[in-house]
Each structure stands twice: as structure tokens, then as C-alpha cells.
Design an enzyme around this catalytic site. Structure first.
Site, PDB file in Angstrom:
ATOM      1  N   THR A   1      62.708   4.589  32.962  1.00  0.00           N
ATOM      2  CA  THR A   1      63.356   5.297  34.069  1.00  0.00           C
ATOM      3  C   THR A   1      64.662   5.944  33.602  1.00  0.00           C
ATOM      4  OG1 THR A   1      63.940   3.054  34.721  1.00  0.00           O
ATOM      5  CG2 THR A   1      62.415   4.227  36.146  1.00  0.00           C
TER       6      THR A   1
ATOM      7  N   ARG B   1      75.503   2.401  39.586  1.00  0.00           N
ATOM      8  CA  ARG B   1      75.525   3.777  40.105  1.00  0.00           C
ATOM      9  C   ARG B   1      76.963   4.267  40.287  1.00  0.00           C
ATOM     10  NH1 ARG B   1      72.061   4.179  45.399  1.00  0.00           N
ATOM     11  NH2 ARG B   1      70.748   2.865  44.085  1.00  0.00           N
TER      12      ARG B   1
ATOM     13  N   ASP C   1      65.267  -0.931  33.215  1.00  0.00           N
ATOM     14  CA  ASP C   1      65.292   0.451  32.733  1.00  0.00           C
ATOM     15  C   ASP C   1      65.516   0.487  31.219  1.00  0.00           C
ATOM     16  OD1 ASP C   1      65.807   3.237  32.548  1.00  0.00           O
ATOM     17  OD2 ASP C   1      67.936   2.845  32.801  1.00  0.00           O
TER      18      ASP C   1
ATOM     19  N   LYS D   1      73.893   4.004  30.527  1.00  0.00           N
ATOM     20  CA  LYS D   1      72.771   3.059  30.565  1.00  0.00           C
ATOM     21  C   LYS D   1      73.245   1.655  30.917  1.00  0.00           C
ATOM     22  CE  LYS D   1      69.547   5.484  27.587  1.00  0.00           C
ATOM     23  NZ  LYS D   1      68.805   5.472  26.324  1.00  0.00           N
ATOM     24  N   GLY D   2      72.567   1.039  31.848  1.00  0.00           N
ATOM     25  CA  GLY D   2      72.890  -0.340  32.237  1.00  0.00           C
ATOM     26  C   GLY D   2      74.102  -0.453  33.146  1.00  0.00           C
ATOM     27  N   VAL D   3      74.761   0.675  33.383  1.00  0.00           N
ATOM     28  CA  VAL D   3      75.986   0.691  34.184  1.00  0.00           C
ATOM     29  C   VAL D   3      75.631   1.027  35.635  1.00  0.00           C
ATOM     30  CG1 VAL D   3      78.133   2.008  34.432  1.00  0.00           C
ATOM     31  CG2 VAL D   3      77.374   1.301  32.180  1.00  0.00           C
TER      32      VAL D   3
ATOM     33  N   ASP E   1      68.289  -2.730  26.464  1.00  0.00           N
ATOM     34  CA  ASP E   1      68.316  -1.466  25.704  1.00  0.00           C
ATOM     35  C   ASP E   1      69.712  -0.864  25.660  1.00  0.00           C
ATOM     36  OD1 ASP E   1      68.258  -0.771  28.525  1.00  0.00           O
ATOM     37  OD2 ASP E   1      68.019   1.302  27.850  1.00  0.00           O
TER      38      ASP E   1
ATOM     39  N   SER F   1      68.707  -6.691  36.114  1.00  0.00           N
ATOM     40  CA  SER F   1      68.901  -5.229  36.111  1.00  0.00           C
ATOM     41  C   SER F   1      70.064  -4.832  37.005  1.00  0.00           C
ATOM     42  CB  SER F   1      67.612  -4.567  36.620  1.00  0.00           C
ATOM     43  OG  SER F   1      67.841  -3.219  36.955  1.00  0.00           O
ATOM     44  N   ALA F   2      70.743  -3.753  36.611  1.00  0.00           N
ATOM     45  CA  ALA F   2      71.838  -3.232  37.432  1.00  0.00           C
ATOM     46  C   ALA F   2      71.314  -2.390  38.586  1.00  0.00           C
ATOM     47  CB  ALA F   2      72.749  -2.370  36.567  1.00  0.00           C
ATOM     48  N   SER F   3      70.019  -2.111  38.582  1.00  0.00           N
ATOM     49  CA  SER F   3      69.491  -1.145  39.556  1.00  0.00           C
ATOM     50  C   SER F   3      69.244  -1.735  40.936  1.00  0.00           C
ATOM     51  CB  SER F   3      68.176  -0.563  39.033  1.00  0.00           C
ATOM     52  OG  SER F   3      67.637   0.302  39.997  1.00  0.00           O
ATOM     53  N   LYS F   4      69.614  -0.957  41.948  1.00  0.00           N
ATOM     54  CA  LYS F   4      69.313  -1.341  43.337  1.00  0.00           C
ATOM     55  C   LYS F   4      67.872  -0.973  43.684  1.00  0.00           C
ATOM     56  CE  LYS F   4      73.958  -1.218  45.065  1.00  0.00           C
ATOM     57  NZ  LYS F   4      75.055  -0.531  45.653  1.00  0.00           N
ATOM     58  N   ASN F   5      67.215  -0.251  42.780  1.00  0.00           N
ATOM     59  CA  ASN F   5      65.833   0.174  43.013  1.00  0.00           C
ATOM     60  C   ASN F   5      64.838  -0.694  42.239  1.00  0.00           C
ATOM     61  OD1 ASN F   5      66.425   2.649  44.609  1.00  0.00           O
ATOM     62  ND2 ASN F   5      67.442   3.281  42.726  1.00  0.00           N
TER      63      ASN F   5
HETATM   64  P1  B16 Z   1      70.428   2.410  40.558  1.00  0.00           P
HETATM   65  P2  B16 Z   1      69.047  -1.434  34.112  1.00  0.00           P
HETATM   66  C1  B16 Z   1      70.431   0.510  35.274  1.00  0.00           C
HETATM   67  O1  B16 Z   1      69.228  -0.192  35.128  1.00  0.00           O
HETATM   68  C2  B16 Z   1      70.315   1.864  34.595  1.00  0.00           C
HETATM   69  O2  B16 Z   1      70.221   1.694  33.189  1.00  0.00           O
HETATM   70  C3  B16 Z   1      71.541   2.681  34.889  1.00  0.00           C
HETATM   71  O3  B16 Z   1      71.411   3.959  34.283  1.00  0.00           O
HETATM   72  C4  B16 Z   1      71.687   2.815  36.406  1.00  0.00           C
HETATM   73  O4  B16 Z   1      72.870   3.538  36.744  1.00  0.00           O
HETATM   74  C5  B16 Z   1      71.763   1.421  37.034  1.00  0.00           C
HETATM   75  O5  B16 Z   1      70.593   0.696  36.687  1.00  0.00           O
HETATM   76  C6  B16 Z   1      71.859   1.478  38.547  1.00  0.00           C
HETATM   77  O6  B16 Z   1      70.660   1.986  39.043  1.00  0.00           O
HETATM   78  O7  B16 Z   1      71.159   3.693  40.774  1.00  0.00           O
HETATM   79  O8  B16 Z   1      68.924   2.530  40.632  1.00  0.00           O
HETATM   80  O9  B16 Z   1      70.955   1.294  41.431  1.00  0.00           O
HETATM   81  O10 B16 Z   1      69.028  -0.838  32.735  1.00  0.00           O
HETATM   82  O11 B16 Z   1      70.201  -2.401  34.347  1.00  0.00           O
HETATM   83  O12 B16 Z   1      67.702  -1.982  34.538  1.00  0.00           O
HETATM   84 MG    MG Z   2      68.506  -0.822  30.610  1.00  0.00          MG
END
Ligand code: B16
Ligand code: MG
Length: 219
Positions: free
Chosen positions: A18, A50, A12, A46-48, A171, A115-119
Site C-alpha cells: 500500500t 497520517r 504496509d 513510511k510507518g509514520v 519495512d 501498524s500505524a494505519s487507521k485503515n
Molecule cells: P493511514 P504501516 C503506515 O502503515 C504507512 O506506512 C504510512 O505511510 C501511513 O502514513 C500510516 O500507516 C498511516 O496510515 O493514513 O492509513 O492511517 O507501515 O505502519 O503499516
Molecule cells: Mg510499513
């Protein structure tokens, strides 16, 4: 100085925008709770993860929720977020991102996602770039949120490379700090005033090539 052998990309804000969808979904949820926050405060999300993002928003509004209500709100935010994501096409990749990934692969560099995202997997699939990654470390496999270096250290382990021979592209402030703590080389994607601690800062992957990154870091 160690030779650069691979790249680990945040998702992200580096590969895809996103962040705007996270902001819209969190903002809507916050408003439901009677909390307002600015785009500037949003930088801290950002990067943190959910869970930590919701906790920060609740702290801003000085609100406490029971664990079940907390879970419900996180699920609601994710539903709204996914509504935006599902409408996203391949063209939503940030300028230059796909080209940069392909050029990196052609140079035989190792490529990982951190990435921190589960998606993350869903998003990579929608962009049709999943096969470019040798390892995908995302929010489903890490227990510590950035600025903890876990996500990138797991990436280095999976790629069987030392952090000092890997460049992290990030980022977020939390992400650059995580990479530095882990001993990685760093490229910040965004503004120099925010990402002061990165070794190189560019506004996007369309502003630099993989060879230029390697040359500048080896200089
Ligand atoms: P999710 P990254 C992070 O993605 C987002 O920057 C951050 O805003 C979000 O809360 C986190 O993923 C968790 O995402 O809710 O989709 O699991 O920048 O680490 O790629
Ligand atoms: Mg990011």
C-alpha cells in the site's frame, strides 16, 4: 537468548504494497499545495502516522495550515488513498506474505499486527487474512507514532509475551527503530542499505521462511 515465541508484522510494505498508494495520494496532495517531493523523501513518510506525514510535507514546503485546513487535507488524502485501496484485490498481498503467515500459524507462533494505519482492518479484510492475527494493534489504538515503540509494546502486551521473544517485521526506518527501542528482535523487509539496523534484512517474505528466521536469530 530468549526463545522466539511469536511474530509481529507491520502491514504496509511487509504484507501488502500500500506504500505506492500512500505515495500517490500524498504526492497529489502535495502538488495541490505547490510542494514536490521525491520517492527518496517518501521513505521518511513510511510507518509514520497520517498527521505526522502531512506535517513533514508541509515542513518541506515551508507551509503552515490552520487546524481546520490541516484536518481537511488529511481527510482528502485518505479519500484518495482509499480509492486506490478499494480497487485492490487479494492478489495485492506482497509475494510470500500469506504463505509466511500461514506457515507461522502452523508452527503455533503467536501472530500480531503492529501498524500505524487507521485503515489496517479494512486492508486485512480485503486480503481475507484477518483471522490469522491474534491481536491487531493499529493507528486507531496508538497515540505515539513509530519510532516510538508503543505500537509493538501494545502488541506484546496483548499477546502476553516479552518483547525479546517476539520478532518484528518492518519495512520502515522508523519501524525498525521502534522495534529496537522496545527490545524486540528485528527483520527488515527491503533494502540492506536503508534498513542497516535490522538483525536480518530480506527483500520480501518470499525470501525466507519462519523456521529460517528463528534459526538465524537463535544462531
Ligand atoms: P493511514 P504501516 C503506515 O502503515 C504507512 O506506512 C504510512 O505511510 C501511513 O502514513 C500510516 O500507516 C498511516 O496510515 O493514513 O492509513 O492511517 O507501515 O505502519 O503499516
Ligand atoms: Mg510499513
Amino acid at each position: 537468548m530468549a526463545t522466539i515465541k511469536g511474530f509481529i508484522f507491520d502491514l504496509d510494505g511487509v504484507i501488502v504494497d500500500t506504500a505506492k498508494f500512500h505515495f500517490k495520494a500524498w504526492h497529489r496532495l502535495a502538488q495541490d499545495l505547490g510542494i514536490d517531493f521525491s520517492e527518496e523523501e517518501n521513505e521518511q513518510l513510511k510507518g509514520v502516522s497520517r498527521r505526522e506525514s502531512l506535517q513533514k510535507i508541509l515542513d518541506w514546503g515551508q507551509i503552515k495550515l490552520s487546524e481546520s485546513e490541516f484536518e481537511k487535507r488529511m481527510a482528502q488524502k485518505n479519500d484518495w488513498y482509499l480509492e486506490f485501496v478499494r480497487e485492490m484485490g487479494q492478489e495485492e498481498a506482497l509475494p510470500g506474505a500469506k504463505e509466511f503467515l500461514r506457515e507461522s500459524a502452523q508452527l503455533d507462533l503467536a501472530i500480531g499486527l503492529g501498524s500505524a494505519s487507521k485503515n489496517a482492518r479494512l486492508i486485512l479484510d480485503l486480503l481475507e487474512i484477518t483471522p490469522l492475527f491474534q491481536t491487531i494493534i493499529d493507528g486507531t489504538v496508538v497515540s505515539q507514532s513509530k519510532p516510538d515503540p508503543e505500537v509493538f509494546l501494545k502488541g506484546a502486551e496483548a499477546l502476553q509475551m516479552e518483547p525479546k521473544s517476539l520478532v518484528v517485521f518492518e519495512d520502515s526506518l522508523a519501524g525498525i527503530e521502534a522495534a529496537r527501542r522496545g527490545g524486540f528482535r528485528t527483520v527488515g523487509i527491503g533494502s540492506k542499505s536503508i534498513l542497516q539496523d535490522a538483525e536480518i534484512v530480506v527483500s520480501g517474505l518470499d525470501q525466507i521462511s519462519p523456521v529460517e528466521v528463528i534459526n538465524q536469530l537463535n544462531f
